[in-house]
Each structure stands twice: as structure tokens, then as C-alpha cells.
Design a protein around this motif. Structure first.
Motif, PDB file in Angstrom:
ATOM      1  N   PRO A 182       0.820  -1.209   0.000  1.00  0.00           N
ATOM      2  CA  PRO A 182       0.000   0.000   0.000  1.00  0.00           C
ATOM      3  C   PRO A 182       0.854   1.258   0.000  1.00  0.00           C
ATOM      4  O   PRO A 182       1.945   1.288   0.563  1.00  0.00           O
ATOM      5  N   GLY A 183       0.346   2.307  -0.625  1.00  0.00           N
ATOM      6  CA  GLY A 183       1.077   3.569  -0.669  1.00  0.00           C
ATOM      7  C   GLY A 183       0.194   4.667  -1.213  1.00  0.00           C
ATOM      8  O   GLY A 183      -0.988   4.454  -1.520  1.00  0.00           O
ATOM      9  N   LYS A 184       0.764   5.860  -1.317  1.00  0.00           N
ATOM     10  CA  LYS A 184       0.011   7.014  -1.799  1.00  0.00           C
ATOM     11  C   LYS A 184      -0.676   6.680  -3.123  1.00  0.00           C
ATOM     12  O   LYS A 184      -0.051   6.174  -4.050  1.00  0.00           O
ATOM     13  N   GLY A 185      -1.963   6.939  -3.173  1.00  0.00           N
ATOM     14  CA  GLY A 185      -2.758   6.632  -4.357  1.00  0.00           C
ATOM     15  C   GLY A 185      -3.580   5.364  -4.230  1.00  0.00           C
ATOM     16  O   GLY A 185      -4.542   5.173  -4.993  1.00  0.00           O
ATOM     17  N   THR A 186      -3.243   4.490  -3.279  1.00  0.00           N
ATOM     18  CA  THR A 186      -4.004   3.259  -3.102  1.00  0.00           C
ATOM     19  C   THR A 186      -5.436   3.573  -2.685  1.00  0.00           C
ATOM     20  O   THR A 186      -5.677   4.387  -1.801  1.00  0.00           O
ATOM     21  N   VAL A 187      -6.377   2.913  -3.333  1.00  0.00           N
ATOM     22  CA  VAL A 187      -7.790   2.991  -2.949  1.00  0.00           C
ATOM     23  C   VAL A 187      -8.124   1.718  -2.178  1.00  0.00           C
ATOM     24  O   VAL A 187      -8.008   0.610  -2.711  1.00  0.00           O
ATOM     25  N   PHE A 188      -8.501   1.890  -0.931  1.00  0.00           N
ATOM     26  CA  PHE A 188      -8.834   0.743  -0.088  1.00  0.00           C
ATOM     27  C   PHE A 188     -10.311   0.415  -0.244  1.00  0.00           C
ATOM     28  O   PHE A 188     -11.177   1.257  -0.017  1.00  0.00           O
ATOM     29  N   ARG A 189     -10.574  -0.813  -0.651  1.00  0.00           N
ATOM     30  CA  ARG A 189     -11.929  -1.241  -0.978  1.00  0.00           C
ATOM     31  C   ARG A 189     -12.530  -2.106   0.135  1.00  0.00           C
ATOM     32  O   ARG A 189     -11.812  -2.679   0.957  1.00  0.00           O
ATOM     33  N   PRO A 200     -15.048   1.493  -2.924  1.00  0.00           N
ATOM     34  CA  PRO A 200     -14.016   2.343  -2.321  1.00  0.00           C
ATOM     35  C   PRO A 200     -14.476   2.907  -0.980  1.00  0.00           C
ATOM     36  O   PRO A 200     -15.587   3.438  -0.874  1.00  0.00           O
ATOM     37  N   LEU A 201     -13.606   2.804   0.022  1.00  0.00           N
ATOM     38  CA  LEU A 201     -13.895   3.371   1.332  1.00  0.00           C
ATOM     39  C   LEU A 201     -12.915   4.487   1.696  1.00  0.00           C
ATOM     40  O   LEU A 201     -13.310   5.534   2.186  1.00  0.00           O
ATOM     41  N   LEU A 202     -11.646   4.245   1.473  1.00  0.00           N
ATOM     42  CA  LEU A 202     -10.599   5.210   1.822  1.00  0.00           C
ATOM     43  C   LEU A 202      -9.585   5.306   0.688  1.00  0.00           C
ATOM     44  O   LEU A 202      -9.361   4.329  -0.032  1.00  0.00           O
ATOM     45  N   LYS A 203      -8.968   6.475   0.581  1.00  0.00           N
ATOM     46  CA  LYS A 203      -7.859   6.638  -0.355  1.00  0.00           C
ATOM     47  C   LYS A 203      -6.634   7.131   0.401  1.00  0.00           C
ATOM     48  O   LYS A 203      -6.722   8.007   1.259  1.00  0.00           O
ATOM     49  N   PHE A 204      -5.495   6.543   0.084  1.00  0.00           N
ATOM     50  CA  PHE A 204      -4.208   6.932   0.667  1.00  0.00           C
ATOM     51  C   PHE A 204      -3.761   8.198  -0.085  1.00  0.00           C
ATOM     52  O   PHE A 204      -3.329   8.135  -1.221  1.00  0.00           O
ATOM     53  N   THR A 205      -3.887   9.359   0.554  1.00  0.00           N
ATOM     54  CA  THR A 205      -3.684  10.613  -0.173  1.00  0.00           C
ATOM     55  C   THR A 205      -2.369  11.323   0.123  1.00  0.00           C
ATOM     56  O   THR A 205      -1.988  12.237  -0.616  1.00  0.00           O
ATOM     57  N   ALA A 206      -1.668  10.961   1.185  1.00  0.00           N
ATOM     58  CA  ALA A 206      -0.378  11.596   1.473  1.00  0.00           C
ATOM     59  C   ALA A 206       0.468  10.661   2.331  1.00  0.00           C
ATOM     60  O   ALA A 206      -0.061   9.896   3.145  1.00  0.00           O
ATOM     61  N   ASP A 207       1.782  10.755   2.147  1.00  0.00           N
ATOM     62  CA  ASP A 207       2.710   9.918   2.915  1.00  0.00           C
ATOM     63  C   ASP A 207       4.079  10.583   2.936  1.00  0.00           C
ATOM     64  O   ASP A 207       4.738  10.678   1.903  1.00  0.00           O
ATOM     65  N   SER A 208       4.497  11.072   4.094  1.00  0.00           N
ATOM     66  CA  SER A 208       5.816  11.704   4.197  1.00  0.00           C
ATOM     67  C   SER A 208       6.896  10.707   4.598  1.00  0.00           C
ATOM     68  O   SER A 208       8.078  11.047   4.647  1.00  0.00           O
ATOM     69  N   SER A 209       6.497   9.471   4.877  1.00  0.00           N
ATOM     70  CA  SER A 209       7.445   8.436   5.296  1.00  0.00           C
ATOM     71  C   SER A 209       8.095   7.804   4.071  1.00  0.00           C
ATOM     72  O   SER A 209       7.727   8.116   2.933  1.00  0.00           O
ATOM     73  N   PRO A 210       9.058   6.881   4.269  1.00  0.00           N
ATOM     74  CA  PRO A 210       9.643   6.173   3.121  1.00  0.00           C
ATOM     75  C   PRO A 210       8.646   5.272   2.391  1.00  0.00           C
ATOM     76  O   PRO A 210       8.993   4.674   1.375  1.00  0.00           O
ATOM     77  N   GLY A 211       7.440   5.148   2.920  1.00  0.00           N
ATOM     78  CA  GLY A 211       6.410   4.401   2.206  1.00  0.00           C
ATOM     79  C   GLY A 211       6.381   2.912   2.491  1.00  0.00           C
ATOM     80  O   GLY A 211       5.885   2.128   1.674  1.00  0.00           O
TER      81      GLY A 211
END
Length: 199
Positions: A62-69, A75-86
């Protein structure tokens, strides 16, 4: 409206997340894994499913842009930002009493499965089934068919953001694991900061 709170180490909390709201989870110390679940607010029998999400994803993790179904493939949630190494996980089941017993712990131990049950019951939604969580910041890569457990790659202050497609009940657990390197080499679970922004 912005609502910020501290999720204490080893504990869980469930709360409402409105459609369009953003959830930010900040890894204050950089080493804490956060088990994450989401349920439709109007029907908790529909929940975020890692199995169904992976089928529709083009990435191995999982990472920025992933759509969690959901288990209904919606679709329930979207991964919209991540400041970590991912580095995150979507394979590991939530820890439970049996897991700690297998690791050699005798007696009761805090665990993410019980954290989820208690948090949902407190909100008025008792559950029996424990879905596989999204394990934010967990470093458990697939290595030649085996899954290893390593300290998180995230750094102090790193954060992720998730945005809701529909009204949800979200539950977070600051993983209590202290018998493996899940939460860092010191094996000491720590607090994280949670912010919910409703527009």
C-alpha cells in the motif's frame, strides 16, 4: 473543523470519519505501527478489506494513491499523502492473545484484536469478526516467500493521510507488540498523534 488527539501506546480508539474528511496519523517517534480498520457507518458488515483491495491494486504494497476497498469491493478510503519512506503492510493479521502465547508470553497481553473489539463496543458497535488491518508503518517485507519483521523505516514526525469516500467508522490501534521488532529495536510501543479534518 480539526480534531486532534493522542492515541496512547498499546490502546485503540474508534471514531466517525465523515465523507470527504481527511485522517492524518503522525508517527511522533517514528517507530510505532498503527493497525487501521474502517467500517461503513451505515452498515458495519461492510468493512475495509485488504484481500479485496490487493486484487484491484497495481502495487505490491500500500502507498500514496491506493484505494482501499470494502468486502463489497466499493471504495472506502484513499491513501492521499505519505511523508514516510512508504513502508507499510497489508498482509499481517492483527495480533491477539494466541499470537503472544505462541511467542511465549504467559497470561493476558494487550493486543490489537482486543483493542478493536473494545473500541467498537464502546462506540455501540460490538463485532465478532476481526478483518485483516492496514498496518501503517509496519516493515514486514516478503523475502523469498517468507515474511520478516523489521523495525519501521519511518522517521520521527512522519505522517500518512487517508481520505474517506463515504461516512465511516475508523478504528486505530497503537500496536502493543513488544516481543518482536515490530515497533523498533527497543520493542517499546509508543504514542501517535491523530488528526481528523472535516471540511
Amino acid at each position: 473543523m480539526n480534531n486532534t488527539f493522542t492515541l496512547m501506546a498499546r490502546t485503540g480508539r474508534a471514531f466517525h470519519l465523515a465523507q470527504g474528511a481527511q485522517l492524518r496519523i503522525t508517527n511522533i517517534f517514528g517507530s510505532q505501527v498503527v493497525d487501521t480498520w474502517a467500517f461503513r457507518a451505515d452498515d458495519i458488515n461492510e468493512y475495509m478489506s485488504m484481500e479485496h483491495t490487493r486484487v484491484h491494486s497495481t502495487c505490491p504494497t500500500p502507498g500514496k494513491g491506493t484505494v482501499f476497498r470494502s468486502n463489497m469491493r466499493r471504495p472506502l478510503l484513499k491513501f492521499t499523502a505519505d511523508s514516510s519512506p512508504g513502508v507499510h503492510d497489508w498482509f499481517f493479521a492483527a495480533c491477539d492473545g494466541a499470537r503472544y502465547e505462541m511467542l511465549g508470553f504467559l497470561g493476558e497481553h494487550e493486543n490489537c484484536s482486543d483493542n478493536l473489539r473494545r473500541a467498537m463496543t464502546k462506540l455501540g458497535h460490538p463485532i465478532s469478526h476481526i478483518p485483516c488491518p492496514l498496518n501503517l508503518f509496519e516493515n514486514a517485507p516478503l523475502l523469498k516467500g517468507d515474511i520478516g519483521i523489521y523495525p519501521p523505516a519511518s522517521r520521527p514526525g512522519d505522517f500518512v493521510e487517508l481520505t474517506a469516500f463515504v461516512d465511516l467508522i475508523v478504528c486505530l490501534s497503537a500496536c502493543p507488540q513488544d516481543m518482536a521488532d515490530t515497533n523498533g529495536l527497543d520493542r517499546e510501543p509508543k504514542n501517535v498523534q491523530v488528526s481528523v479534518v472535516h471540511y
